[in-house]
Write a protein that holds these residues in place. Sequence first.
Motif, PDB file in Angstrom:
ATOM      1  N   ASP A  74     -19.741 -28.592  -7.713  1.00 27.71           N
ATOM      2  CA  ASP A  74     -18.429 -28.768  -7.089  1.00 27.71           C
ATOM      3  C   ASP A  74     -17.413 -27.859  -7.785  1.00 27.71           C
ATOM      4  O   ASP A  74     -17.082 -28.064  -8.952  1.00 27.71           O
ATOM      5  CB  ASP A  74     -18.012 -30.235  -7.194  1.00 27.71           C
ATOM      6  N   ASP A  75     -16.915 -26.851  -7.062  1.00 26.97           N
ATOM      7  CA  ASP A  75     -15.972 -25.897  -7.645  1.00 26.97           C
ATOM      8  C   ASP A  75     -14.691 -26.560  -8.135  1.00 26.97           C
ATOM      9  O   ASP A  75     -14.139 -26.178  -9.168  1.00 26.97           O
ATOM     10  CB  ASP A  75     -15.608 -24.809  -6.630  1.00 26.97           C
ATOM     11  N   ALA A  76     -14.199 -27.565  -7.431  1.00 29.96           N
ATOM     12  CA  ALA A  76     -12.956 -28.239  -7.831  1.00 29.96           C
ATOM     13  C   ALA A  76     -13.143 -28.953  -9.167  1.00 29.96           C
ATOM     14  O   ALA A  76     -12.258 -28.912 -10.030  1.00 29.96           O
ATOM     15  CB  ALA A  76     -12.516 -29.229  -6.758  1.00 29.96           C
ATOM     16  N   VAL A  77     -14.275 -29.589  -9.357  1.00 27.88           N
ATOM     17  CA  VAL A  77     -14.563 -30.280 -10.620  1.00 27.88           C
ATOM     18  C   VAL A  77     -14.664 -29.270 -11.753  1.00 27.88           C
ATOM     19  O   VAL A  77     -14.094 -29.453 -12.831  1.00 27.88           O
ATOM     20  CB  VAL A  77     -15.851 -31.127 -10.507  1.00 27.88           C
ATOM     21  N   ARG A  78     -15.376 -28.169 -11.517  1.00 26.66           N
ATOM     22  CA  ARG A  78     -15.520 -27.135 -12.542  1.00 26.66           C
ATOM     23  C   ARG A  78     -14.153 -26.543 -12.900  1.00 26.66           C
ATOM     24  O   ARG A  78     -13.837 -26.341 -14.073  1.00 26.66           O
ATOM     25  CB  ARG A  78     -16.447 -26.027 -12.047  1.00 26.66           C
ATOM     26  N   ASP A  79     -13.319 -26.299 -11.899  1.00 30.30           N
ATOM     27  CA  ASP A  79     -12.006 -25.694 -12.142  1.00 30.30           C
ATOM     28  C   ASP A  79     -11.079 -26.611 -12.921  1.00 30.30           C
ATOM     29  O   ASP A  79     -10.398 -26.169 -13.844  1.00 30.30           O
ATOM     30  CB  ASP A  79     -11.345 -25.291 -10.824  1.00 30.30           C
ATOM     31  N   VAL A  80     -11.026 -27.884 -12.566  1.00 29.75           N
ATOM     32  CA  VAL A  80     -10.117 -28.785 -13.278  1.00 29.75           C
ATOM     33  C   VAL A  80     -10.585 -28.980 -14.719  1.00 29.75           C
ATOM     34  O   VAL A  80      -9.766 -29.061 -15.641  1.00 29.75           O
ATOM     35  CB  VAL A  80      -9.934 -30.131 -12.536  1.00 29.75           C
ATOM     36  N   THR A  81     -11.879 -29.017 -14.936  1.00 25.19           N
ATOM     37  CA  THR A  81     -12.404 -29.156 -16.298  1.00 25.19           C
ATOM     38  C   THR A  81     -12.037 -27.934 -17.128  1.00 25.19           C
ATOM     39  O   THR A  81     -11.582 -28.054 -18.265  1.00 25.19           O
ATOM     40  CB  THR A  81     -13.933 -29.360 -16.257  1.00 25.19           C
ATOM     41  N   ARG A  82     -12.216 -26.746 -16.555  1.00 23.17           N
ATOM     42  CA  ARG A  82     -11.865 -25.512 -17.252  1.00 23.17           C
ATOM     43  C   ARG A  82     -10.361 -25.436 -17.513  1.00 23.17           C
ATOM     44  O   ARG A  82      -9.927 -25.085 -18.613  1.00 23.17           O
ATOM     45  CB  ARG A  82     -12.300 -24.292 -16.417  1.00 23.17           C
ATOM     46  N   GLN A  83      -9.557 -25.781 -16.494  1.00 31.47           N
ATOM     47  CA  GLN A  83      -8.100 -25.714 -16.648  1.00 31.47           C
ATOM     48  C   GLN A  83      -7.611 -26.640 -17.757  1.00 31.47           C
ATOM     49  O   GLN A  83      -6.764 -26.258 -18.566  1.00 31.47           O
ATOM     50  CB  GLN A  83      -7.415 -26.072 -15.334  1.00 31.47           C
ATOM     51  N   LEU A  84      -8.129 -27.855 -17.790  1.00 28.55           N
ATOM     52  CA  LEU A  84      -7.686 -28.815 -18.808  1.00 28.55           C
ATOM     53  C   LEU A  84      -8.095 -28.354 -20.197  1.00 28.55           C
ATOM     54  O   LEU A  84      -7.281 -28.376 -21.126  1.00 28.55           O
ATOM     55  CB  LEU A  84      -8.239 -30.213 -18.500  1.00 28.55           C
ATOM     56  N   ALA A  85      -9.336 -27.907 -20.371  1.00 25.93           N
ATOM     57  CA  ALA A  85      -9.794 -27.440 -21.686  1.00 25.93           C
ATOM     58  C   ALA A  85      -8.983 -26.228 -22.145  1.00 25.93           C
ATOM     59  O   ALA A  85      -8.559 -26.158 -23.308  1.00 25.93           O
ATOM     60  CB  ALA A  85     -11.280 -27.107 -21.637  1.00 25.93           C
ATOM     61  N   THR A  86      -8.743 -25.287 -21.244  1.00 31.43           N
ATOM     62  CA  THR A  86      -7.987 -24.077 -21.585  1.00 31.43           C
ATOM     63  C   THR A  86      -6.537 -24.412 -21.925  1.00 31.43           C
ATOM     64  O   THR A  86      -5.986 -23.899 -22.910  1.00 31.43           O
ATOM     65  CB  THR A  86      -8.053 -23.074 -20.416  1.00 31.43           C
ATOM     66  N   LEU A  87      -5.923 -25.259 -21.148  1.00 34.06           N
ATOM     67  CA  LEU A  87      -4.530 -25.646 -21.399  1.00 34.06           C
ATOM     68  C   LEU A  87      -4.374 -26.339 -22.752  1.00 34.06           C
ATOM     69  O   LEU A  87      -3.462 -26.024 -23.519  1.00 34.06           O
ATOM     70  CB  LEU A  87      -4.022 -26.556 -20.282  1.00 34.06           C
ATOM     71  N   VAL A  88      -5.253 -27.271 -23.053  1.00 35.88           N
ATOM     72  CA  VAL A  88      -5.174 -27.998 -24.327  1.00 35.88           C
ATOM     73  C   VAL A  88      -5.395 -27.041 -25.499  1.00 35.88           C
ATOM     74  O   VAL A  88      -4.654 -27.070 -26.487  1.00 35.88           O
ATOM     75  CB  VAL A  88      -6.182 -29.166 -24.359  1.00 35.88           C
ATOM     76  N   ALA A  89      -6.402 -26.171 -25.399  1.00 35.46           N
ATOM     77  CA  ALA A  89      -6.673 -25.217 -26.485  1.00 35.46           C
ATOM     78  C   ALA A  89      -5.481 -24.298 -26.717  1.00 35.46           C
ATOM     79  O   ALA A  89      -5.109 -24.019 -27.856  1.00 35.46           O
ATOM     80  CB  ALA A  89      -7.924 -24.407 -26.170  1.00 35.46           C
ATOM     81  N   LYS A  90      -4.862 -23.840 -25.625  1.00 30.77           N
ATOM     82  CA  LYS A  90      -3.711 -22.934 -25.750  1.00 30.77           C
ATOM     83  C   LYS A  90      -2.477 -23.664 -26.277  1.00 30.77           C
ATOM     84  O   LYS A  90      -1.784 -23.181 -27.166  1.00 30.77           O
ATOM     85  CB  LYS A  90      -3.411 -22.301 -24.397  1.00 30.77           C
ATOM     86  N   LYS A  91      -2.197 -24.837 -25.736  1.00 26.97           N
ATOM     87  CA  LYS A  91      -0.986 -25.579 -26.099  1.00 26.97           C
ATOM     88  C   LYS A  91      -1.019 -26.102 -27.534  1.00 26.97           C
ATOM     89  O   LYS A  91      -0.017 -26.080 -28.242  1.00 26.97           O
ATOM     90  CB  LYS A  91      -0.773 -26.731 -25.130  1.00 26.97           C
ATOM     91  N   PHE A  92      -2.184 -26.578 -27.975  1.00 26.77           N
ATOM     92  CA  PHE A  92      -2.274 -27.208 -29.294  1.00 26.77           C
ATOM     93  C   PHE A  92      -2.923 -26.312 -30.346  1.00 26.77           C
ATOM     94  O   PHE A  92      -2.958 -26.672 -31.517  1.00 26.77           O
ATOM     95  CB  PHE A  92      -2.993 -28.554 -29.183  1.00 26.77           C
ATOM     96  N   GLY A  93      -3.461 -25.167 -29.930  1.00 31.37           N
ATOM     97  CA  GLY A  93      -3.999 -24.198 -30.881  1.00 31.37           C
ATOM     98  C   GLY A  93      -5.276 -24.624 -31.576  1.00 31.37           C
ATOM     99  O   GLY A  93      -5.574 -24.131 -32.665  1.00 31.37           O
ATOM    100  N   VAL A  94      -6.035 -25.523 -30.973  1.00 29.87           N
ATOM    101  CA  VAL A  94      -7.305 -25.978 -31.555  1.00 29.87           C
ATOM    102  C   VAL A  94      -8.394 -25.936 -30.485  1.00 29.87           C
ATOM    103  O   VAL A  94      -8.094 -25.958 -29.291  1.00 29.87           O
ATOM    104  CB  VAL A  94      -7.195 -27.413 -32.141  1.00 29.87           C
ATOM    105  N   PRO A  95      -9.655 -25.896 -30.902  1.00 29.04           N
ATOM    106  CA  PRO A  95     -10.734 -25.960 -29.913  1.00 29.04           C
ATOM    107  C   PRO A  95     -10.663 -27.266 -29.120  1.00 29.04           C
ATOM    108  O   PRO A  95     -10.154 -28.277 -29.605  1.00 29.04           O
ATOM    109  CB  PRO A  95     -12.006 -25.922 -30.765  1.00 29.04           C
ATOM    110  N   CYS A  96     -11.180 -27.237 -27.902  1.00 31.29           N
ATOM    111  CA  CYS A  96     -11.117 -28.416 -27.043  1.00 31.29           C
ATOM    112  C   CYS A  96     -12.400 -28.560 -26.233  1.00 31.29           C
ATOM    113  O   CYS A  96     -12.889 -27.583 -25.658  1.00 31.29           O
ATOM    114  CB  CYS A  96      -9.923 -28.315 -26.102  1.00 31.29           C
ATOM    115  N   TYR A  97     -12.923 -29.767 -26.203  1.00 31.93           N
ATOM    116  CA  TYR A  97     -14.042 -30.131 -25.346  1.00 31.93           C
ATOM    117  C   TYR A  97     -13.512 -31.059 -24.268  1.00 31.93           C
ATOM    118  O   TYR A  97     -12.777 -31.997 -24.573  1.00 31.93           O
ATOM    119  CB  TYR A  97     -15.109 -30.895 -26.136  1.00 31.93           C
ATOM    120  N   VAL A  98     -13.892 -30.827 -23.014  1.00 35.56           N
ATOM    121  CA  VAL A  98     -13.495 -31.707 -21.918  1.00 35.56           C
ATOM    122  C   VAL A  98     -14.729 -32.069 -21.099  1.00 35.56           C
ATOM    123  O   VAL A  98     -15.415 -31.191 -20.584  1.00 35.56           O
ATOM    124  CB  VAL A  98     -12.432 -31.061 -20.994  1.00 35.56           C
ATOM    125  N   GLY A  99     -14.974 -33.369 -21.006  1.00 30.28           N
ATOM    126  CA  GLY A  99     -16.011 -33.880 -20.121  1.00 30.28           C
ATOM    127  C   GLY A  99     -15.344 -34.514 -18.920  1.00 30.28           C
ATOM    128  O   GLY A  99     -14.347 -35.234 -19.064  1.00 30.28           O
TER     129      GLY A  99
END
Length: 128
Positions: A74-99
């Motif tokens: 599901d492209d929508a699921v993959r995209d939201v997971t990627r967006q959330l992980a990328t946003l958190v990593a960028k905003k907080f400056g630490v690695p991020c795992y999103v399930g």
Amino acid sequence: MAGATKTVYETIETPLECVDVVATLPAPAEVSSGTKKLPISLVVGASKSPLLCYHYAVPYKQDVVGSVLVDSADDAVRDVTRQLATLVAKKFGVPCYVGWGCASASDQLLVISKCIQLIKLHTDSPSS
């Protein structure tokens, strides 16, 4: 205490379903000390839902790089997971795992917004 983390839970009510968020975060003392080693881990899903997608993102220079660890058809699921992980990593400056385990990704902006609020709430040092 080096390597201290804490785990917090929250239920987000969306128009379609209730979404549970489990976040493992660096303790406020770790954040205020400036360490960038401890990752933020988020698991977002409805009760007893299977893991649909798992994404890892890490800040690198002025950008964020990431990788899908468990992919979804599901492209929508993959995209939201990627967006959330990328946003958190960028905003907080630490690695991020999103399930991600939500059957629907239609309320993704609300879920992403609530996840960011949850992280900020529990990583900000108490003001004196």
